[in-house]
Design an enzyme around this catalytic site. Structure first.
Site, mmCIF file in Angstrom:
data_model
loop_
_atom_site.group_PDB
_atom_site.id
_atom_site.type_symbol
_atom_site.label_atom_id
_atom_site.label_comp_id
_atom_site.label_asym_id
_atom_site.label_seq_id
_atom_site.Cartn_x
_atom_site.Cartn_y
_atom_site.Cartn_z
ATOM 1 N N GLY A 76 -56.579 -35.771 -10.564
ATOM 2 C CA GLY A 76 -56.413 -35.494 -9.135
ATOM 3 C C GLY A 76 -56.155 -33.996 -8.982
ATOM 4 N N ALA A 134 -53.390 -32.438 -9.149
ATOM 5 C CA ALA A 134 -52.465 -31.942 -10.178
ATOM 6 C C ALA A 134 -53.191 -31.728 -11.505
ATOM 7 C CB ALA A 134 -51.317 -32.934 -10.356
ATOM 8 N N ILE A 193 -59.902 -45.910 -11.045
ATOM 9 C CA ILE A 193 -58.580 -45.845 -10.394
ATOM 10 C C ILE A 193 -58.640 -44.873 -9.216
ATOM 11 C CG2 ILE A 193 -56.173 -45.119 -10.707
ATOM 12 C CD1 ILE A 193 -56.333 -46.141 -13.553
ATOM 13 N N GLU A 225 -53.976 -32.133 1.963
ATOM 14 C CA GLU A 225 -55.006 -31.241 2.499
ATOM 15 C C GLU A 225 -54.451 -29.965 3.097
ATOM 16 O OE1 GLU A 225 -57.168 -33.999 5.118
ATOM 17 O OE2 GLU A 225 -58.417 -34.376 3.369
ATOM 18 N N ALA A 226 -53.133 -29.903 3.265
ATOM 19 C CA ALA A 226 -52.552 -28.703 3.879
ATOM 20 C C ALA A 226 -51.698 -27.988 2.841
ATOM 21 C CB ALA A 226 -51.710 -29.090 5.081
ATOM 22 N N LYS A 232 -54.814 -21.695 7.859
ATOM 23 C CA LYS A 232 -53.590 -22.278 8.434
ATOM 24 C C LYS A 232 -52.556 -21.172 8.631
ATOM 25 C CE LYS A 232 -49.916 -25.540 7.152
ATOM 26 N NZ LYS A 232 -49.400 -26.415 6.096
HETATM 27 C C1 FAD Z 1 -49.494 -39.419 2.460
HETATM 28 C C2 FAD Z 1 -49.571 -38.166 1.649
HETATM 29 C C3 FAD Z 1 -49.923 -36.968 2.262
HETATM 30 C C4 FAD Z 1 -49.955 -35.790 1.499
HETATM 31 N N1 FAD Z 1 -50.243 -34.591 2.120
HETATM 32 C C5 FAD Z 1 -50.124 -33.443 1.424
HETATM 33 C C6 FAD Z 1 -50.357 -32.177 2.021
HETATM 34 O O1 FAD Z 1 -50.745 -32.078 3.178
HETATM 35 N N2 FAD Z 1 -50.175 -31.079 1.272
HETATM 36 C C7 FAD Z 1 -49.792 -31.145 -0.031
HETATM 37 O O2 FAD Z 1 -49.579 -30.114 -0.667
HETATM 38 N N3 FAD Z 1 -49.640 -32.337 -0.645
HETATM 39 C C8 FAD Z 1 -49.783 -33.465 0.050
HETATM 40 N N4 FAD Z 1 -49.610 -34.662 -0.577
HETATM 41 C C9 FAD Z 1 -49.406 -34.700 -2.006
HETATM 42 C C10 FAD Z 1 -50.729 -34.536 -2.698
HETATM 43 O O3 FAD Z 1 -51.628 -35.522 -2.281
HETATM 44 C C11 FAD Z 1 -50.526 -34.667 -4.207
HETATM 45 O O4 FAD Z 1 -49.490 -33.822 -4.598
HETATM 46 C C12 FAD Z 1 -51.738 -34.239 -4.935
HETATM 47 O O5 FAD Z 1 -52.859 -34.904 -4.453
HETATM 48 C C13 FAD Z 1 -51.582 -34.479 -6.397
HETATM 49 O O6 FAD Z 1 -51.753 -35.821 -6.718
HETATM 50 P P1 FAD Z 1 -51.830 -36.156 -8.246
HETATM 51 O O7 FAD Z 1 -52.962 -35.391 -8.822
HETATM 52 O O8 FAD Z 1 -50.493 -35.966 -8.819
HETATM 53 O O9 FAD Z 1 -52.123 -37.716 -8.266
HETATM 54 P P2 FAD Z 1 -53.457 -38.557 -7.963
HETATM 55 O O10 FAD Z 1 -54.311 -37.906 -6.939
HETATM 56 O O11 FAD Z 1 -52.992 -39.942 -7.689
HETATM 57 O O12 FAD Z 1 -54.262 -38.529 -9.323
HETATM 58 C C14 FAD Z 1 -53.905 -39.351 -10.401
HETATM 59 C C15 FAD Z 1 -54.974 -39.285 -11.463
HETATM 60 O O13 FAD Z 1 -54.552 -40.025 -12.590
HETATM 61 C C16 FAD Z 1 -55.607 -40.859 -13.001
HETATM 62 N N5 FAD Z 1 -55.057 -42.038 -13.676
HETATM 63 C C17 FAD Z 1 -54.024 -42.815 -13.280
HETATM 64 N N6 FAD Z 1 -53.850 -43.845 -14.143
HETATM 65 C C18 FAD Z 1 -54.778 -43.698 -15.097
HETATM 66 C C19 FAD Z 1 -55.133 -44.448 -16.264
HETATM 67 N N7 FAD Z 1 -54.494 -45.589 -16.602
HETATM 68 N N8 FAD Z 1 -56.148 -44.014 -17.020
HETATM 69 C C20 FAD Z 1 -56.835 -42.895 -16.697
HETATM 70 N N9 FAD Z 1 -56.551 -42.141 -15.603
HETATM 71 C C21 FAD Z 1 -55.544 -42.547 -14.808
HETATM 72 C C22 FAD Z 1 -56.348 -41.197 -11.730
HETATM 73 O O14 FAD Z 1 -57.659 -41.624 -12.005
HETATM 74 C C23 FAD Z 1 -56.311 -39.841 -11.038
HETATM 75 O O15 FAD Z 1 -57.360 -39.039 -11.533
HETATM 76 C C24 FAD Z 1 -49.634 -35.840 0.133
HETATM 77 C C25 FAD Z 1 -49.351 -37.068 -0.480
HETATM 78 C C26 FAD Z 1 -49.316 -38.223 0.264
HETATM 79 C C27 FAD Z 1 -48.984 -39.511 -0.413
#
Ligand code: FAD
Length: 510
Positions: free
Chosen positions: A15, A17, A44, A51-52, A80
């Site tokens: 994702g 991160a 998954i 997005e902001a 923004k």
């Molecule tokens: C409602 C909401 C609104 C948000 N709005 C904002 C905003 O406006 N601004 C901002 O800065 N942040 C915002 N965020 C936070 C932002 O979305 C996250 O910080 C950012 O998207 C990072 O997500 P991530 O990469 O940690 O997790 P995810 O996007 O969930 O990615 C997880 C990854 O792990 C992988 N994965 C999981 N389990 C497995 C497995 N068993 N095997 C292989 N791969 C696996 C998935 O496939 C995916 O690629 C918001 C969050 C939420 C919930």
């Protein structure tokens, strides 16, 4: 002691991160002998929102060396200048938390003290009128800072971006893969731990492939595949401070030019975001399910969109808080796997960025010295604490008592840090910033003033200038802000001239 360098890093999750981390490691480690792999599962998917951003993302882009116009085009991005908070102080009220400052400081004293003093003498102009970002946002205008206008507000325009999160991850993926990061598609089914140290040794995919590494970065989102499911690190629940625990997200059609700011509108048991992009508008309703049903939350969201919804709302659940350790043994959690404090001030992507920056400072060798790990955890917790307090301020300092939710929020517990900040401002209008605190004095001032906190006094030095001199300077600043806003192009024209996304964004996808 000889250094035993890390030779391989596995990033779990692709994702925002995962790909931000991969891009940064690829850039910083360059040609060094570090094998960087990322495993993600399309099945998954990602959380797909986020997005902001806040202005610090410009530093991340600069570190990567990416061209800003290209980046905005590739992510359907917009600019923004701040966040508009509607109905937060009371229904019908609105203010903007801007990224730039108000007026200009005089004789070493923050500008707003002169304004507070003038206010007490009957001066009627509101504080936001002295901030170019606010005026420009309200007029739908945008310009990057003008380098040779250092003495004008035009020289100090601070901004961030609004973008499509999935396009951002795709953009960073191209960047990281182009610099040697290896991506593996697949779902992790098992994690193997070293029976002696408890460190993660490797992960096994559903297809049986095993991937080993020295160091694991858990970017697996809320599930915390390694940090929680494998290492059982534990979670610090912050629901008593930040009670929202659910969100519904839905994109809608654009109905006009995109505004250069994010909007957060308070609702009866939470709040609704509106994030305008070039090709669509992102919307969501963040709410507390103890106070409202999912169906009612969806109705509120869907009946308050600017344009038609482009699909059904996506439901998300979360518990605000953080892992008890962000870095545990040879696993570092970055992104939602580390913690989540709800998106009110768009801080999550920044917390990813600051986590990466701290990792670079404290990058381990294979000994995984606990001193480095403890320092990482200490600094990260401190950053989370300060952000939490800033968020709590929005909920707690409200006049709203029209629902059970808002009556609950008015009585949220105060931490010592927040109590001190409130007391300082309420007494003499002072705002202070802790070392390394994310939100600066202007941000605190914007929300304190916006939420209706009125100081009893002001800095004593402001009377030294004399009322006539202060009044003249206030008028001069006001004139400069208004003249600067007139010189700015509309946000839509700025995008059209500099960084309009192609109609077929597929051109840019990985
Ligand atoms: C409602 C909401 C609104 C948000 N709005 C904002 C905003 O406006 N601004 C901002 O800065 N942040 C915002 N965020 C936070 C932002 O979305 C996250 O910080 C950012 O998207 C990072 O997500 P991530 O990469 O940690 O997790 P995810 O996007 O969930 O990615 C997880 C990854 O792990 C992988 N994965 C999981 N389990 C497995 C497995 N068993 N095997 C292989 N791969 C696996 C998935 O496939 C995916 O690629 C918001 C969050 C939420 C919930």
């Amino acid at each position: 002691m000889p250094v035993d360098p890390i030779r391989s890093v596995l990033i779990v999750g692709g994702g925002t991160a995962g790909w931000m981390t991969a891009a940064a490691l690829a850039k910083i480690f360059g040609d060094q002998a570090l094998d960087i792999r990322l495993v993600e599962s399309e099945q998954i998917g990602t959380v797909g929102v986020g997005e902001a951003t806040i202005p610090q993302i410009l530093l991340f882009n600069r570190m990567l060396g990416i061209d800003e116009n290209e980046f905005v085009r590739a992510t359907q991005g917009t600019f923004k200048l701040g966040i508009e908070f509607v109905n937060w102080r009371r229904e019908g009220h609105s203010y903007i938390h801007p990224f730039g400052s108000y007026g200009s400081d005089m004789d070493g004293v923050m500008f707003h003290h002169f304004w507070l003093h003038a206010r007490q003498r009957g001066y009627e102009v509101d504080l936001p009128e002295f901030c170019l970002q606010i005026i420009a946002a309200r007029q739908g205008k945008f310009l990057r800072p003008v380098p040779d206008a250092r003495n004008s507000p035009l020289g100090h325009i601070a901004y961030a971006f609004q973008f499509d999160a999935s396009l951002y991850a795709a953009y960073l993926r191209r960047y990281a893969e182009g610099r040697g990061v290896t991506r593996t598609e697949g779902r992790i089914a098992n994690t193997r731990l070293d029976p002696e140290t408890g460190h993660v040794q490797g992960v096994q995919l559903e297809n049986g492939e095993t991937i080993e590494a020295d160091f694991f970065i858990d970017c697996s989102g809320f599930r915390g595949l390694l940090i929680e499911q494998a290492l059982k690190t534990g979670y610090e629940d912050w629901s008593s401070w930040l009670p929202c625990n659910s969100a519904l997200a839905v994109p809608s059609e654009n109905t006009g030019p995109p505004s250069p700011y994010t909007r957060a509108t308070a609702r009866k048991a939470g709040w609704q975001w509106r994030i305008p992009l070039q090709h669509r508008t992102g919307n969501g309703h963040v709410y507390c399910s103890d106070h409202i049903s999912d169906d009612e939350a969806a109705n509120i969201l869907l009946s308050n969109l600017d344009g038609p919804a482009l699909r059904d709302p996506l439901q998300l659940r979360f518990t605000t808080g953080h892992r008890k350790k962000f870095w545990n043994k040879n696993v570092l959690a970055i992104g939602l796997s580390a913690g989540f404090m709800e998106p009110l001030e768009s801080t999550s992507i920044h917390l990813i960025q600051s986590g990466i920056a701290r990792l670079m400072t404290l990058f381990p060798d294979r000994a995984f010295n606990p001193v480095d790990i403890d320092e990482y955890n200490r600094l990260t917790l401190q950053e989370y604490d300060y952000v939490r307090d800033f968020l709590v301020l929005h909920y707690r300092q409200t006049e709203r008592d029209d629902s059970e939710f808002w009556r609950y929020c008015r009585n949220l517990p105060l931490t010592d840090h927040l109590a001190r900040k409130l007391a300082l401002y309420q007494t003499n209008g002072r705002v202070s910033r802790e070392k390394d605190e994310l939100f600066n004095e202007t941000s605190w001032l914007a929300v304190l003033d916006g939420q209706g906190v009125v100081p009893q006094g002001h800095h004593p030095l402001v009377t030294g200038l004399g009322d006539a001199e202060v009044d003249a300077r206030l008028e001069q600043i006001l004139g400069a802000v208004r003249a600067s806003a007139r010189q700015m192009p509309s946000h839509a024209d700025f995008i059209a001239n500099q960084c309009a996304a192609p109609a077929d964004i597929q051109l840019f996808q990985a």
